[in-house]
Design a protein around this motif. Structure first.
Motif, short mmCIF file in Angstrom:
data_model
loop_
_atom_site.label_atom_id
_atom_site.label_comp_id
_atom_site.label_asym_id
_atom_site.label_seq_id
_atom_site.Cartn_x
_atom_site.Cartn_y
_atom_site.Cartn_z
N CYS A 49 24.75 -21.51 -14.56
CA CYS A 49 23.64 -22.04 -13.77
C CYS A 49 23.55 -21.35 -12.42
CB CYS A 49 23.73 -23.56 -13.63
SG CYS A 49 25.20 -24.18 -12.79
N VAL A 50 22.34 -21.22 -11.95
CA VAL A 50 22.04 -20.60 -10.66
C VAL A 50 21.08 -21.52 -9.93
CG1 VAL A 50 20.94 -18.62 -9.52
CG2 VAL A 50 22.38 -18.26 -11.54
N GLY B 116 16.09 -15.60 -10.78
CA GLY B 116 15.20 -14.45 -10.90
C GLY B 116 15.62 -13.24 -10.08
N HIS B 117 16.84 -13.28 -9.52
CA HIS B 117 17.32 -12.18 -8.69
C HIS B 117 18.56 -11.51 -9.27
CE1 HIS B 117 14.42 -13.12 -5.56
NE2 HIS B 117 14.75 -14.38 -5.70
N GLY B 118 18.88 -11.79 -10.53
CA GLY B 118 20.01 -11.13 -11.18
C GLY B 118 21.35 -11.82 -11.03
N LEU B 119 21.39 -12.95 -10.38
CA LEU B 119 22.66 -13.64 -10.17
C LEU B 119 23.24 -14.19 -11.47
CD1 LEU B 119 24.86 -14.46 -8.26
CD2 LEU B 119 23.47 -16.43 -7.56
N GLY B 120 22.39 -14.68 -12.36
CA GLY B 120 22.88 -15.16 -13.65
C GLY B 120 23.56 -14.04 -14.43
N GLY B 121 22.97 -12.86 -14.42
CA GLY B 121 23.56 -11.70 -15.07
C GLY B 121 24.88 -11.29 -14.44
N ARG B 122 24.94 -11.36 -13.11
CA ARG B 122 26.21 -11.03 -12.42
C ARG B 122 27.30 -12.02 -12.81
NH1 ARG B 122 25.68 -10.75 -6.26
NH2 ARG B 122 27.91 -10.37 -6.51
N LEU B 123 26.96 -13.30 -12.88
CA LEU B 123 27.95 -14.31 -13.27
C LEU B 123 28.40 -14.09 -14.71
CD1 LEU B 123 26.46 -17.48 -11.60
CD2 LEU B 123 28.84 -16.71 -11.34
N LEU B 124 27.46 -13.81 -15.61
CA LEU B 124 27.80 -13.59 -17.01
C LEU B 124 28.71 -12.38 -17.16
CD1 LEU B 124 27.47 -14.50 -19.94
CD2 LEU B 124 25.35 -13.15 -20.03
N ALA B 125 28.38 -11.28 -16.49
CA ALA B 125 29.22 -10.08 -16.55
C ALA B 125 30.61 -10.36 -15.98
CB ALA B 125 28.55 -8.93 -15.80
N ARG C 38 28.99 -17.68 -4.42
CA ARG C 38 28.87 -18.31 -3.10
C ARG C 38 27.94 -17.50 -2.20
NH1 ARG C 38 33.26 -21.92 -2.61
NH2 ARG C 38 34.94 -21.38 -4.02
N LEU C 39 27.14 -18.21 -1.49
CA LEU C 39 26.33 -17.65 -0.42
C LEU C 39 26.88 -18.30 0.83
CD1 LEU C 39 23.93 -15.88 0.41
CD2 LEU C 39 22.47 -17.88 0.13
N GLY C 40 27.73 -17.59 1.54
CA GLY C 40 28.47 -18.20 2.63
C GLY C 40 29.43 -19.22 2.03
N GLU C 41 29.34 -20.44 2.48
CA GLU C 41 30.19 -21.52 1.96
C GLU C 41 29.54 -22.29 0.81
OE1 GLU C 41 33.41 -22.22 2.94
OE2 GLU C 41 33.12 -20.32 4.00
N GLU C 42 28.26 -22.06 0.59
CA GLU C 42 27.52 -22.81 -0.42
C GLU C 42 27.71 -22.20 -1.81
OE1 GLU C 42 22.94 -24.13 -1.51
OE2 GLU C 42 23.28 -22.63 0.04
N ILE C 43 28.02 -23.04 -2.78
CA ILE C 43 28.08 -22.59 -4.17
C ILE C 43 26.66 -22.59 -4.71
CG2 ILE C 43 28.90 -23.14 -6.50
CD1 ILE C 43 31.45 -24.24 -5.18
N VAL C 44 26.20 -21.40 -5.14
CA VAL C 44 24.82 -21.24 -5.60
C VAL C 44 24.74 -20.85 -7.07
CG1 VAL C 44 23.89 -20.75 -3.30
CG2 VAL C 44 24.72 -18.86 -4.74
N GLY C 45 25.89 -20.73 -7.72
CA GLY C 45 25.92 -20.42 -9.14
C GLY C 45 27.29 -20.71 -9.71
#
Length: 164
Positions: A86-87, A93-102, A61-68
């Motif tokens: 999904c992101v 390209g900012h590492g969020l997919g990796g953060r979600l996977l981890a 979440r970025l604030g209230e928005e689901i972004v991944g």
């Protein structure tokens, strides 16, 4: 934007927003393969709500928005099947997919006693394949789903993820 992205478990109230994000994110996959009937684009809200009830689903979440988002289910043998990572295109390209996977890997071990992870992606999805390899996944097979060649990847759960 001034806000940081947080990762947490999804709730029933998130279902519609997750499905809309999934639809947006998988457009590029559909275009890449010339197939707009891929499962992430045809999944219904009813089907996703049923999946949400028995799966581990995380959201960014970025604030209230689901972004991944990412989801997984663990079978009786301890194999976690991870999917639909999904992101939002504007945050790729900012590492969020990796953060979600981890984050999902860590939760699957801690809460569901996962022993190994498996996931599938399209053979032309270079960004996804690069991410999964970076996280220690190795190709274990391929399969054909209509006109799309899917690559199956796996790794042992003792191959620790980086912290999310």
């Amino acid at each position: 934007m001034g806000m940081s992205v947080t990762i947490s478990a999804a709730s029933e109230q998130d279902a519609e927003q997750i499905l809309k994000l999934q639809y947006l994110c998988f457009q590029s996959e559909a275009e890449l393969y010339g197939d707009y009937r891929i499962e992430p684009l045809v999944q219904t809200l009813e089907d996703f709500r049923a999946e949400l009830a028995h799966s581990c689903v995380l959201v960014a979440r970025l604030g209230e928005e689901i972004v991944g988002s990412v989801r997984a289910v663990v079978d009786e043998e301890g194999t976690a099947r991870i999917g639909r990572l999904c992101v939002h295109p504007r945050l790729q390209g900012h590492g969020l997919g990796g953060r979600l996977l981890a984050a999902v890997e860590n939760r699957l071990v801690a809460e569901f006693d996962a022993k190994r992870y498996r996931l599938v992606t399209g053979s032309r999805s270079e960004g996804s394949l690069r991410l999964y390899r970076k996280f220690g996944y190795a190709q274990v097979g391929t399969e054909l789903d209509r006109q799309v060649t899917l690559v199956s990847l796996a790794k042992d759960a003792t191959t620790y993820a980086t912290s999310a």
